[in-house]
Scaffold this motif. Structure first.
Motif, mmCIF file in Angstrom:
data_model
loop_
_atom_site.group_PDB
_atom_site.id
_atom_site.type_symbol
_atom_site.label_atom_id
_atom_site.label_comp_id
_atom_site.label_asym_id
_atom_site.label_seq_id
_atom_site.Cartn_x
_atom_site.Cartn_y
_atom_site.Cartn_z
ATOM 1 N N ALA A 280 -5.028 -1.767 3.825
ATOM 2 C CA ALA A 280 -6.277 -2.578 3.937
ATOM 3 C C ALA A 280 -7.741 -1.992 4.225
ATOM 4 N N LEU A 281 -7.665 -1.216 5.516
ATOM 5 C CA LEU A 281 -8.880 -0.755 5.965
ATOM 6 C C LEU A 281 -9.291 0.235 5.180
ATOM 7 N N SER A 282 -8.423 1.184 4.366
ATOM 8 C CA SER A 282 -8.829 2.232 3.582
ATOM 9 C C SER A 282 -9.651 1.528 2.401
ATOM 10 N N SER A 283 -9.524 0.169 2.273
ATOM 11 C CA SER A 283 -10.188 -0.363 0.844
ATOM 12 C C SER A 283 -11.618 -0.562 1.392
ATOM 13 N N SER A 284 -12.106 -0.661 2.580
ATOM 14 C CA SER A 284 -13.285 -0.766 3.049
ATOM 15 C C SER A 284 -14.404 0.407 2.720
ATOM 16 N N THR A 285 -13.684 1.619 2.191
ATOM 17 C CA THR A 285 -14.376 2.743 1.814
ATOM 18 C C THR A 285 -14.645 3.083 0.438
ATOM 19 N N GLY A 286 -13.857 2.263 -0.468
ATOM 20 C CA GLY A 286 -14.104 2.347 -1.732
ATOM 21 C C GLY A 286 -12.442 2.535 -2.481
ATOM 22 N N HIS A 287 -12.487 2.587 -3.855
ATOM 23 C CA HIS A 287 -11.421 2.409 -4.707
ATOM 24 C C HIS A 287 -10.423 3.468 -4.368
ATOM 25 N N GLY A 288 -10.985 4.790 -4.413
ATOM 26 C CA GLY A 288 -10.474 6.105 -4.283
ATOM 27 C C GLY A 288 -9.518 6.100 -3.099
ATOM 28 N N THR A 289 -10.010 5.615 -1.817
ATOM 29 C CA THR A 289 -9.117 5.923 -0.701
ATOM 30 C C THR A 289 -8.257 4.956 -0.760
ATOM 31 N N ASN A 290 -8.311 3.652 -1.303
ATOM 32 C CA ASN A 290 -7.395 2.879 -1.292
ATOM 33 C C ASN A 290 -6.180 3.326 -2.055
ATOM 34 N N ILE A 291 -6.521 4.012 -3.276
ATOM 35 C CA ILE A 291 -5.264 4.416 -4.001
ATOM 36 C C ILE A 291 -4.780 5.660 -3.094
ATOM 37 N N ILE A 292 -5.394 6.697 -2.482
ATOM 38 C CA ILE A 292 -4.825 7.571 -1.840
ATOM 39 C C ILE A 292 -3.888 7.092 -0.535
ATOM 40 N N ALA A 293 -4.463 6.005 0.038
ATOM 41 C CA ALA A 293 -3.701 5.522 1.197
ATOM 42 C C ALA A 293 -2.420 4.907 0.788
ATOM 43 N N GLY A 294 -2.292 4.437 -0.370
ATOM 44 C CA GLY A 294 -1.370 3.498 -0.901
ATOM 45 C C GLY A 294 -0.244 4.491 -1.645
ATOM 46 N N VAL A 295 -0.591 5.688 -2.145
ATOM 47 C CA VAL A 295 0.347 6.633 -2.578
ATOM 48 C C VAL A 295 0.903 7.279 -1.580
ATOM 49 N N SER A 296 0.331 7.630 -0.641
ATOM 50 C CA SER A 296 0.753 8.351 0.742
ATOM 51 C C SER A 296 1.576 7.336 1.509
ATOM 52 N N LEU A 297 1.225 6.057 1.578
ATOM 53 C CA LEU A 297 2.333 5.208 2.228
ATOM 54 C C LEU A 297 3.641 4.997 1.543
ATOM 55 N N GLY A 298 3.509 5.006 0.202
ATOM 56 C CA GLY A 298 4.665 5.206 -0.657
ATOM 57 C C GLY A 298 5.725 6.097 -0.354
ATOM 58 N N LEU A 299 4.840 7.368 -0.497
ATOM 59 C CA LEU A 299 5.713 8.642 -0.228
ATOM 60 C C LEU A 299 6.501 8.728 0.990
ATOM 61 N N GLU A 300 5.644 8.252 2.057
ATOM 62 C CA GLU A 300 6.205 8.247 3.381
ATOM 63 C C GLU A 300 7.458 7.262 3.648
ATOM 64 N N SER A 301 7.499 6.163 2.805
ATOM 65 C CA SER A 301 8.286 5.041 2.982
ATOM 66 C C SER A 301 9.849 5.489 2.749
ATOM 67 N N THR A 302 9.810 6.696 1.939
ATOM 68 C CA THR A 302 11.136 7.001 1.524
ATOM 69 C C THR A 302 11.960 7.453 2.622
ATOM 70 N N ALA A 303 11.382 8.291 3.710
ATOM 71 C CA ALA A 303 11.992 8.640 4.646
ATOM 72 C C ALA A 303 13.181 8.085 5.324
ATOM 73 N N LEU A 304 12.788 6.670 6.031
ATOM 74 C CA LEU A 304 13.674 6.023 6.824
ATOM 75 C C LEU A 304 15.023 5.362 6.030
ATOM 76 N N PRO A 305 14.619 4.921 4.661
ATOM 77 C CA PRO A 305 15.823 4.238 3.860
ATOM 78 C C PRO A 305 16.861 5.441 3.638
ATOM 79 N N VAL A 306 16.375 6.560 3.341
ATOM 80 C CA VAL A 306 17.298 7.806 3.031
ATOM 81 C C VAL A 306 18.164 8.140 4.265
ATOM 82 N N LEU A 307 17.306 7.947 5.243
ATOM 83 C CA LEU A 307 18.211 8.359 6.387
ATOM 84 C C LEU A 307 19.450 7.384 6.706
ATOM 85 N N VAL A 308 18.953 6.178 6.641
ATOM 86 C CA VAL A 308 19.770 4.905 6.783
ATOM 87 C C VAL A 308 20.958 5.191 5.724
ATOM 88 N N ILE A 309 20.687 5.399 4.767
ATOM 89 C CA ILE A 309 21.768 5.540 3.461
ATOM 90 C C ILE A 309 22.875 6.515 3.705
#
Length: 625
Positions: A280-309
């Motif tokens: 949400a904070l990255s949205s305050s600097t514009g549309h592009g930074t919001n998209i970059i932050a969202g994509v990187s969050l999604g990519l990072e979120s794959t790590a823990l579930p894979v370890l758990v599986i």
């Protein structure tokens, strides 16, 4: 669908009295449909099993053995995944095209609030919630449970046969008993959520998420008890007296995995936690930074579930191997059945998880009804809180569905190898990736996932463009809409998304069904001429393995990124970073629009696709030989 379209009006009415009552009505409505879905999966398989048992005279001399009976039920799982894929794809295209179209013109261009009755696409959007979230997720979990019961029955039968257990029926019927207990424990969990005495809108709003999680904890505790009892009752054998305890521990591994999965998804998609707030904070600097932050969050979120599986599969396999059951030569063979039991443990609270999911669209629709009927702001606040919680529960259900899909496809993969060995009359234990043809199968499997996701997302994009053009046309041709003087033509938008979703789901669906069959058949012919009789089966096994791996990672990425973008927008709408209408809010709306096809079309369709590929290969196994 039938339940949710009747419940949403009652929830919006209850919200005028108290938040707790609205929560109770929404949860019980979701609970009814969830219990029907799980119940139908169990009844369908039980009836088929009983019919075949009597009709084929199983276990009488000269006829089929009871341990081979589950192989006949594979078609049931295939039928379920066939419908689930189209329900999820079509429903996802329907709901998101309407949603994106309504948001882009209504919120961004015309500046009117969400669910405003002046927006011509608003009815299509609300209908879409029911199509995409209730019907599609119901079909998805129905298929998960059906596929998992059947693969566990196959593996249980194979294991009992190889161990020469006198009465194998306990191992075969175990999955049906577990899911019947699921109905009981989840019902208790659902009824533990009760309305309180405090009435009136002014009563303090409790956090609905904590109430739902209390119910989930109740369900989990009961599920553990029920699991322990059923393993002792059905999986006790004289040959290995302590085996049932190992299997009970496997079930516990599955239940813990489910809980951890729900928690991880909540961490990445709930705006109480760090990741969404950073987004949400990255949205305050514009549309592009919001998209970059969202994509990187999604990519990072794959790590823990894979370890758990990974931990879950290995520990369940190990517990199964050490249970003491051995074949004639003295090799331990309980490993795969151990992972099957862990998958059952994971799905042993499926009815409650599905309840939390169905709760989402009902609350969302209730919010729409409150907005359209112009209720006071205090009522809208209650439905907004429920809606935000609904978004998180929808995301957690998707996380749960991916986790169970990962475990279930591992089982289906093993069941496929068992089946090939049975048809080919030679052992089929491992697949060698160093063989070029087999490696190519893996590449094709991974590619399939990416192409499928691309087609699913572009289908939403194309349909959304049609909706946007239609909504713009109505605002231009009927200027009276904005001052409530003219009524928008809602039916036009509903017709556009309904016909488009049916048309657009054909291409990705056909890709999913045809590719494994074509690949298997071509390599079978190649193998025939090069003197490798099992080549077709091996290449398909490799395709399946790689598609599962790529599909799970892709689905985790798409679901989490989409859910996080949505809740980052919700977080800003609570008044953070300038609130509604600010620049940060506009950037967050862009992120949410990008995330919509991710989390509601491509993501959920992927875990259905993984299981569908597995069930197709099971049904078509003889063709590849």
């Amino acid at each position: 669908m039938w339940v949710s379209v009747r419940a949403n009006v009652r929830v919006s009415s209850a919200a005028r009295r108290s938040a707790r009552e609205a929560l109770q009505v929404a949860t019980r409505a979701g609970g009814l449909s969830a219990i029907i879905v799980v119940g139908m999966a169990v009844i369908g398989i039980a009836v088929l099993y009983a019919t075949f048992y009597v009709w084929l005279g199983v276990d009488s001399p000269g006829s089929m053995k009871v341990t081979d009976l589950p192989l006949l039920l594979v078609g049931y799982g295939f039928g379920a995944s066939f419908v689930a894929l189209f329900a999820q794809l079509g429903g996802g295209i329907y709901t998101k095209a309407a949603d994106v179209g309504a948001d882009l013109v209504g919120k961004v261009e015309q500046g009117i609030p969400e669910d405003d009755p002046r927006n011509p696409a608003v009815i299509a959007d609300l209908v879409g919630d029911n199509v995409g979230d209730c019907a599609a997720r119901g079909a998805d979990l129905f298929e998960s449970i059906a596929a998992e019961i059947i693969s566990a029955m196959i593996l249980g039968g194979t294991m009992a046969h190889r161990c020469k257990i006198e009465d194998p029926s306990g191992f075969i019927l175990f999955p049906l008993v577990i899911h019947s207990f699921d109905l009981v424990v989840s019902s208790v969990g659902i009824f533990s959520i009760r309305g309180t005495r405090e009435s009136g809108v002014m009563a303090p709003i409790e956090d609905p998420m904590t109430i739902l999680q209390k119910g989930y904890s109740v369900t989990i505790v009961l599920a553990v008890v029920a699991f322990g009892l059923s393993t002792r009752w059905l999986l006790y054998t004289e040959q290995a007296p302590s085996a049932w305890f190992n299997f009970a521990l496997c079930g516990l591994v599955g239940i813990i995995t489910a809980y951890v999965f729900v928690w991880i998804t909540k961490y990445y998609t709930d705006y109480k936690h760090e990741p969404v707030r950073t987004l949400a904070l990255s949205s305050s600097t514009g549309h592009g930074t919001n998209i970059i932050a969202g994509v990187s969050l999604g990519l990072e979120s794959t790590a823990l579930p894979v370890l758990v599986i990974s931990v879950a599969i290995v520990s369940a396999y190990w517990l199964g191997q050490t249970c003491g059951l051995v074949d004639e030569t003295g090799n331990p063979i309980g490993g795969l059945f151990g992972t099957a039991v862990a998958t059952m443990g994971m799905l042993s609270t499926a009815a409650y998880i599905l309840t939390m999911d169905m709760f989402g669209p009902i609350a969302d629709n209730a919010g729409g009804i409150v907005e359209m009927s112009q209720q006071p702001e205090s009522v809208r606040e209650i439905t907004d809180v429920l809606d935000a919680v609904g978004n998180t529960t929808k995301a957690t259900t998707k996380g749960f569905a991916i986790g169970s899909a990962a475990l279930a496809s591992f089982l289906l993969f093993s069941a496929y190898m068992d089946e090939v060995a049975a048809f080919a009359h030679e052992p089929f234990k491992q697949v060698d990736i160093a063989v070029p043809e087999v490696f190519i199968g893996g590449l094709l499997g991974s590619m399939l996932i990416f192409v499928f996701s691309a087609w699913a997302c572009s289908a939403v994009g194309r349909t959304a463009q049609e909706v946007v053009n239609e909504v713009r046309r109505q605002f231009i041709e009927r200027p009276g809409i904005m001052d409530y003087k003219e009524k928008p033509d809602y039916g036009r938008c509903v017709a556009i998304v309904a016909s488009a979703s049916l048309r657009e789901m054909i291409k990705p669906g056909a890709l999913a069904i045809i590719s494994p069959i074509v690949v298997g058949f071509l390599f079978r012919i190649l193998g025939y001429y090069t003197g490798h009789p099992l080549l077709g089966a091996k290449v398909v096994a490799s395709l399946l393995m790689f598609a599962t791996v790529a599909g799970i990672l892709m689905a985790l990425f798409l679901n989490t990124a989409g859910g996080a973008w949505d809740n980052a927008k919700k977080y800003i709408e609570t008044g953070a970073l300038g609130g509604k209408g600010s620049d940060a809010h506009k950037a967050a709306v862009t992120g949410d629009t990008v995330g919509d096809p991710f989390k509601d079309t491509a993501g959920p369709s992927l875990h259905v696709l993984i299981k569908m590929l597995a069930t197709i290969t099971l049904v078509m196994a003889p063709v590849f030989l």
